[in-house]
Structures are given as structure tokens and as C-alpha cells.
Design a protein around this motif. Structure first.
Motif, PDB file in Angstrom:
ATOM      1  N   MET A  40       0.927  -1.198   0.002  1.00  0.00           N
ATOM      2  CA  MET A  40       0.016   0.194  -0.008  1.00  0.00           C
ATOM      3  C   MET A  40       0.935   1.301  -0.068  1.00  0.00           C
ATOM      4  N   VAL A  41       0.355   2.172  -1.015  1.00  0.00           N
ATOM      5  CA  VAL A  41       1.430   3.262  -0.906  1.00  0.00           C
ATOM      6  C   VAL A  41       0.266   4.575  -0.477  1.00  0.00           C
ATOM      7  N   LEU A  42       0.991   5.355   0.626  1.00  0.00           N
ATOM      8  CA  LEU A  42       0.053   6.296   1.176  1.00  0.00           C
ATOM      9  C   LEU A  42       0.750   7.616   0.460  1.00  0.00           C
ATOM     10  N   TRP A  43      -0.171   8.600   0.095  1.00  0.00           N
ATOM     11  CA  TRP A  43       0.169  10.004  -0.082  1.00  0.00           C
ATOM     12  C   TRP A  43      -0.378  11.059   0.853  1.00  0.00           C
ATOM     13  N   LEU A  44       0.459  11.913   0.939  1.00  0.00           N
ATOM     14  CA  LEU A  44      -0.172  13.075   1.932  1.00  0.00           C
ATOM     15  C   LEU A  44       0.513  14.421   1.612  1.00  0.00           C
ATOM     16  N   GLN A  45      -0.363  15.404   1.349  1.00  0.00           N
ATOM     17  CA  GLN A  45       0.176  16.732   0.948  1.00  0.00           C
ATOM     18  C   GLN A  45      -0.282  17.893   1.962  1.00  0.00           C
ATOM     19  N   LYS A  46       0.588  18.668   2.198  1.00  0.00           N
ATOM     20  CA  LYS A  46       0.016  19.958   3.237  1.00  0.00           C
ATOM     21  C   LYS A  46       0.938  21.185   2.865  1.00  0.00           C
ATOM     22  N   GLU A  47       0.415  22.353   3.092  1.00  0.00           N
ATOM     23  CA  GLU A  47       1.280  23.516   3.177  1.00  0.00           C
ATOM     24  C   GLU A  47       1.712  24.031   4.377  1.00  0.00           C
ATOM     25  N   ILE A  48       3.091  24.087   4.522  1.00  0.00           N
ATOM     26  CA  ILE A  48       3.802  24.685   5.631  1.00  0.00           C
ATOM     27  C   ILE A  48       4.229  25.942   5.537  1.00  0.00           C
ATOM     28  N   CYS A  49       4.380  26.755   6.700  1.00  0.00           N
ATOM     29  CA  CYS A  49       4.840  28.192   6.395  1.00  0.00           C
ATOM     30  C   CYS A  49       6.497  28.151   7.218  1.00  0.00           C
ATOM     31  N   LEU A  50       7.354  28.945   6.723  1.00  0.00           N
ATOM     32  CA  LEU A  50       8.591  29.110   7.179  1.00  0.00           C
ATOM     33  C   LEU A  50       8.489  30.700   7.631  1.00  0.00           C
ATOM     34  N   LYS A  51       9.111  30.800   8.896  1.00  0.00           N
ATOM     35  CA  LYS A  51       9.019  32.114   9.506  1.00  0.00           C
ATOM     36  C   LYS A  51       9.933  33.188   8.697  1.00  0.00           C
ATOM     37  N   ALA A  52       9.637  34.316   8.686  1.00  0.00           N
ATOM     38  CA  ALA A  52      10.408  35.445   7.947  1.00  0.00           C
ATOM     39  C   ALA A  52      11.765  35.699   8.405  1.00  0.00           C
ATOM     40  N   ARG A  53      12.387  35.483   7.305  1.00  0.00           N
ATOM     41  CA  ARG A  53      14.120  35.509   7.710  1.00  0.00           C
ATOM     42  C   ARG A  53      14.656  36.676   6.912  1.00  0.00           C
ATOM     43  N   PRO A  54      15.988  37.147   7.370  1.00  0.00           N
ATOM     44  CA  PRO A  54      16.433  38.269   6.668  1.00  0.00           C
ATOM     45  C   PRO A  54      17.145  37.741   5.526  1.00  0.00           C
ATOM     46  N   ARG A  55      17.858  38.536   4.644  1.00  0.00           N
ATOM     47  CA  ARG A  55      18.301  38.161   3.285  1.00  0.00           C
ATOM     48  C   ARG A  55      19.593  37.180   3.624  1.00  0.00           C
ATOM     49  N   GLY A  56      19.748  35.964   2.972  1.00  0.00           N
ATOM     50  CA  GLY A  56      20.856  35.091   3.338  1.00  0.00           C
ATOM     51  C   GLY A  56      20.301  33.604   3.125  1.00  0.00           C
ATOM     52  N   PHE A  57      21.302  32.821   3.619  1.00  0.00           N
ATOM     53  CA  PHE A  57      21.075  31.321   3.536  1.00  0.00           C
ATOM     54  C   PHE A  57      20.763  30.790   4.960  1.00  0.00           C
ATOM     55  N   HIS A  58      19.691  30.251   5.167  1.00  0.00           N
ATOM     56  CA  HIS A  58      19.222  29.793   6.532  1.00  0.00           C
ATOM     57  C   HIS A  58      19.044  28.288   6.545  1.00  0.00           C
ATOM     58  N   TYR A  72      18.419  24.344   3.151  1.00  0.00           N
ATOM     59  CA  TYR A  72      18.573  25.704   3.290  1.00  0.00           C
ATOM     60  C   TYR A  72      17.516  26.408   2.583  1.00  0.00           C
ATOM     61  N   LEU A  73      17.039  27.598   3.086  1.00  0.00           N
ATOM     62  CA  LEU A  73      15.989  28.336   2.620  1.00  0.00           C
ATOM     63  C   LEU A  73      17.145  29.591   1.959  1.00  0.00           C
ATOM     64  N   GLY A  74      17.076  29.704   0.950  1.00  0.00           N
ATOM     65  CA  GLY A  74      18.078  30.893   0.254  1.00  0.00           C
ATOM     66  C   GLY A  74      16.980  31.988   0.170  1.00  0.00           C
ATOM     67  N   GLU A  75      17.089  33.017   1.335  1.00  0.00           N
ATOM     68  CA  GLU A  75      16.373  34.172   1.195  1.00  0.00           C
ATOM     69  C   GLU A  75      16.943  35.100   0.216  1.00  0.00           C
ATOM     70  N   ARG A  96      27.169  29.047   4.671  1.00  0.00           N
ATOM     71  CA  ARG A  96      25.933  29.845   4.398  1.00  0.00           C
ATOM     72  C   ARG A  96      26.455  31.511   4.122  1.00  0.00           C
ATOM     73  N   LEU A  97      27.422  32.002   4.818  1.00  0.00           N
ATOM     74  CA  LEU A  97      27.719  33.199   4.682  1.00  0.00           C
ATOM     75  C   LEU A  97      28.527  33.304   3.216  1.00  0.00           C
ATOM     76  N   ASP A  98      29.304  32.373   2.890  1.00  0.00           N
ATOM     77  CA  ASP A  98      30.019  32.219   1.430  1.00  0.00           C
ATOM     78  C   ASP A  98      28.969  32.208   0.597  1.00  0.00           C
ATOM     79  N   PHE A  99      27.809  31.324   0.758  1.00  0.00           N
ATOM     80  CA  PHE A  99      26.966  31.045  -0.430  1.00  0.00           C
ATOM     81  C   PHE A  99      26.330  32.510  -0.671  1.00  0.00           C
ATOM     82  N   GLU A 100      25.868  33.242   0.312  1.00  0.00           N
ATOM     83  CA  GLU A 100      25.452  34.668  -0.069  1.00  0.00           C
ATOM     84  C   GLU A 100      26.147  35.555  -0.725  1.00  0.00           C
TER      85      GLU A 100
END
Length: 145
Positions: free
Chosen positions: A1-19, A121-124, A62-66
Motif C-alpha cells: 500500500m502506498v500512502l500520499w499526503l500533502q500539506k502546506e507549511i509556513c517558514l517564518k520570515a528571515r533576513p536575506r541570506g541562507f538559513h 537551506y532556505l535561500g532568502e 552559508r555566509l560564503d553562499f550569500e
């Protein structure tokens, strides 16, 4: 049996950069615990931020990525036409396109099956962005009772 699930999630606001956002994502996906094996697909619903997987231990990465991406897609180039929302607008779209808007990660025994030194990483890429919305789709074999 294969199960599927989908949902929306929210990431908090962050400053510019990689987090690192691995923990924040997993916290919002307690349903992962239902899966013995499978895949989780993450899709960011924005064109000025990105998702990628990379080093989770040394914050200098992450700083070097930015710094690297700011040199690759600098602000204020005179030939840019799309600058409706400021000088970071078009460079943010470039960075999002280069890094991507989606990830697919294996699931094993109710958790993400990533390497020990890997994190999401979230790249903001905007100077003043808000929260970011993700769609998480999990497909797999549920744990047996």
C-alpha cells in the motif's frame, strides 16, 4: 500500500541570506513518522527564494553562499529592466532560478534520510521578505502496525 499526503507549511520570515530550515520543516511534518520508506517533495511557492541542500555544521558556508551569489547576480545593473520592487528584485529571481524551487528527499523509518552533514537551506534573496510558504508532498509505504 502506498500512502500520499500533502500539506502546506509556513517558514517564518528571515533576513536575506541562507538559513538552515531542516528542523523547522520537520517540526511541521509530524506525519513523517507514519512512513517506513518514501519520498518527501518540497516546493517553495515563491520566485525570489530558493531551496537547496548543503553543509549543516559550519555557518561560514552559508555566509560564503550569500557572498558568491551576490557576485554572480549583483544588484543595480544598468541593463536590468525588471526592478519594480527595488534593486534586489531581479537578482532574487536569478538566484531562485539557479538554485531551484524544489527538493526531493528520501524518507526512512519516519525521518528524512539525509547525510549527517546535510541540511535544508532556505535561500532568502530579498532584503525585506515575509514568511515563505512550502508545499510538502509525502509518498511512501506506511509503517506496519
Amino acid at each position: 500500500m502506498v500512502l500520499w499526503l500533502q500539506k502546506e507549511i509556513c517558514l517564518k520570515a528571515r533576513p536575506r541570506g541562507f538559513h538552515l530550515v531542516t528542523h523547522e520543516i520537520v517540526q511541521q511534518l509530524p506525519e513523517l513518522a507514519q512512513f517506513e520508506v518514501g519520498l518527501v517533495h518540497l516546493w517553495i511557492q515563491h520566485t525570489s527564494a530558493s531551496l537547496s541542500i548543503n553543509e549543516n555544521a559550519d555557518p561560514n558556508v552559508r555566509l560564503d553562499f550569500e557572498r558568491f551569489f551576490n557576485r554572480l547576480a549583483p544588484e543595480g545593473e544598468p541593463y536590468y529592466r525588471h526592478n519594480d520592487e527595488g534593486p534586489d528584485d531581479l537578482p532574487a529571481h536569478f538566484k531562485s532560478s539557479l538554485l531551484g524551487c524544489e527538493l526531493t528527499i528520501p524518507v526512512r523509518q519516519g525521518d528524512l534520510n539525509m547525510g549527517i552533514w546535510q541540511g535544508i537551506y532556505l535561500g532568502e534573496h530579498r532584503n525585506h521578505a515575509g514568511s515563505r510558504q512550502l508545499v510538502a508532498t509525502i509518498q511512501g509505504q506506511p509503517k506496519s502496525e
